[in-house]
Structures are given as structure tokens and as C-alpha cells.
Design an enzyme around this catalytic site. Sequence first.
Site, short mmCIF file in Angstrom:
data_model
loop_
_atom_site.label_atom_id
_atom_site.label_comp_id
_atom_site.label_asym_id
_atom_site.label_seq_id
_atom_site.Cartn_x
_atom_site.Cartn_y
_atom_site.Cartn_z
N GLU A 141 0.84 -1.19 0.00
CA GLU A 141 0.00 0.00 0.00
C GLU A 141 0.88 1.25 0.00
OE1 GLU A 141 -2.90 0.07 3.14
OE2 GLU A 141 -3.66 -1.92 2.64
N GLU B 124 -8.44 1.44 -4.83
CA GLU B 124 -9.56 1.23 -3.90
C GLU B 124 -10.30 2.53 -3.60
OE1 GLU B 124 -8.62 -1.18 -0.51
OE2 GLU B 124 -10.54 -0.77 0.46
#
Length: 287
Positions: free
Chosen positions: A118, A185
Amino acid sequence: MSGKKVTKRTLLGMKQKQEPIAMITAYDYPSARLAEEAGADILLVGDSLGMVVLGYDSTIPVTLDDMLHHTKAVTRGAKKAMVIADLPFATAHLPEGEVLKSAARLMQEGLAYGVKMEGGIEIVDKVNHLTVAGIPVMGHLGLTPQSVNQLGGYVIQGKDLPAARRLLDAAQRLEEAGAFAIVLECVPEELAELVTKKVGIPVIGIGAGRHCDGQVLVYHDLLAMAGDFRPSFVKVYQDAGEVIRKGIAAYVQEVKERSFPAENHVTHLKEELIHELYGSSEGETDQ
Ligand code: KIV
């Protein structure tokens, strides 16, 4: 999915042919087998396992040991699908050597194909370091759940112009650094579409609309096994939670009313043995 193992070349070919990529999380041997049998191209051992399997209220407490434990189980169940394992909280921000060691363990011990990290431009150098070392890296932009405290909640990202530009730039930089795919996302559909067009690597969306190269959902979300937590972008395909609950309730009831086990679930001793056994205990009385 054909009989061949899914590789980064397979995924690139799918993007070029505009063939949608189906990714789903898996956390253990049975979920990996079922997802692969159902045709998933990529199995993500997401650190979402902290929430849906281990019962934490975020992904932050998940450790590398947790990830290894679950990755090993998933890779035992996956024969063809690509297995990607998440690097846990804050790992991407450790010194390069530490990041490399963690990623290498997920591949050498967990047998993952590669890792997911991430973060945006702040981790580009680490992505480059890993890819140069032979580790396939999937990026993760937009809502990055490991930063939930810093972001102030699970909220849509990239909604204003500077944020949208930053995200697009980060996607391009991740591609330059060697990432083979990016998870995007919780961003507006139009931004996800632009990112998907602007990068040559596959973009897999979750809450990012209809125009990404693929989609990913959390196993327990799409099967209604994650309790009441149901983000608006999730579609429930089967209520497996209800099926399991009903099955267990029926079992409990039969145990309570002594209708399970039934005659067909038991084994018997031979008649003469019964006599000998019961005979030998004749005369013995409980005090
Ligand atoms: O941890 C996870 O399951 C993920 C997906 C939500 C993409 O990162």
C-alpha cells in the site's frame, strides 16, 4: 481460466485484450481451492484477514507471521491462480533491506507469486528495490486501509483535483518503478478509468467503478460472511453466512434432541464380542 499458471504476462495479455481480471481474497486452504475452482485469476492473501478472519477492527495489528501462516495455506490450495500476499502495516516504510527480507519470506516460505504494497510515491523507491531483486510487486492506491487512522476513516479518495492528480502521478510512478499491477480502492469511477487508460499495467478496482481492467472483492464480503460490515461497493453473490448458520443450528438441535448421530453414523461390535464384553463387566456395580 486456462490450465496454465497465471503470471504477470497472463495479466498483461488480459489487459491488452480487454479481458476482465477476476481477483478475490483468500485466507486459507479451502477458500483458495473454492476460489480457484470458481475461476478466479488472482487470489489475494489480503491483510483484511485481520478483520474478517482474526476479528480485529482494522488491518493494522496484522503481523508478517500472520501473513505467512495464511499465505502458506492459500498456496497449498492454489494450483493455477496467482497468489499475492500483502506486506503488513508499515513494512513498506522500513529500511530497504527489511522490506526485501519480509517480501522474500512471503515468497520463499509462503510460496506467494509476489507481494502487494500500500502506498503512493513515498514508497516508489522500495517498489523499485523489490522488483530489481526479482519480487513481483502489486501497488495499492486510493483508500489504503493500513492508513485508516491517518486518513480519518474508510473514505473515498481522489475526489478533488490535486488529490486526483497525485493519485494519477503515483500510478505512473509505480509503473515506472516496476509494479506489475495496481489495486485501486474507493476512488470515483472517472478517475479510475483515467488511471486505467494512462498506465500500461493492469488496474484492479475495488469500489472504483466499472472501467478498471479487473475487480477484487473480499471473500467474506461477497459471500455475506463478514457480519454487518457491508461497504456500498460490495455486491453479495450468495448468503453463505446464512447457509452456514442454518447448517450449524440444525446440527446443534439434533445433538440436543439426540437425533444425531443416527444408526447410519455409528459402527457396531460383533454380536459375540458384545456378549463377552458386557458379560465380563457383569456383577460390577457402581458404588
Ligand atoms: O487486504 C485486502 O483484502 C485488500 C483488498 C481490499 C484489495 O487489500
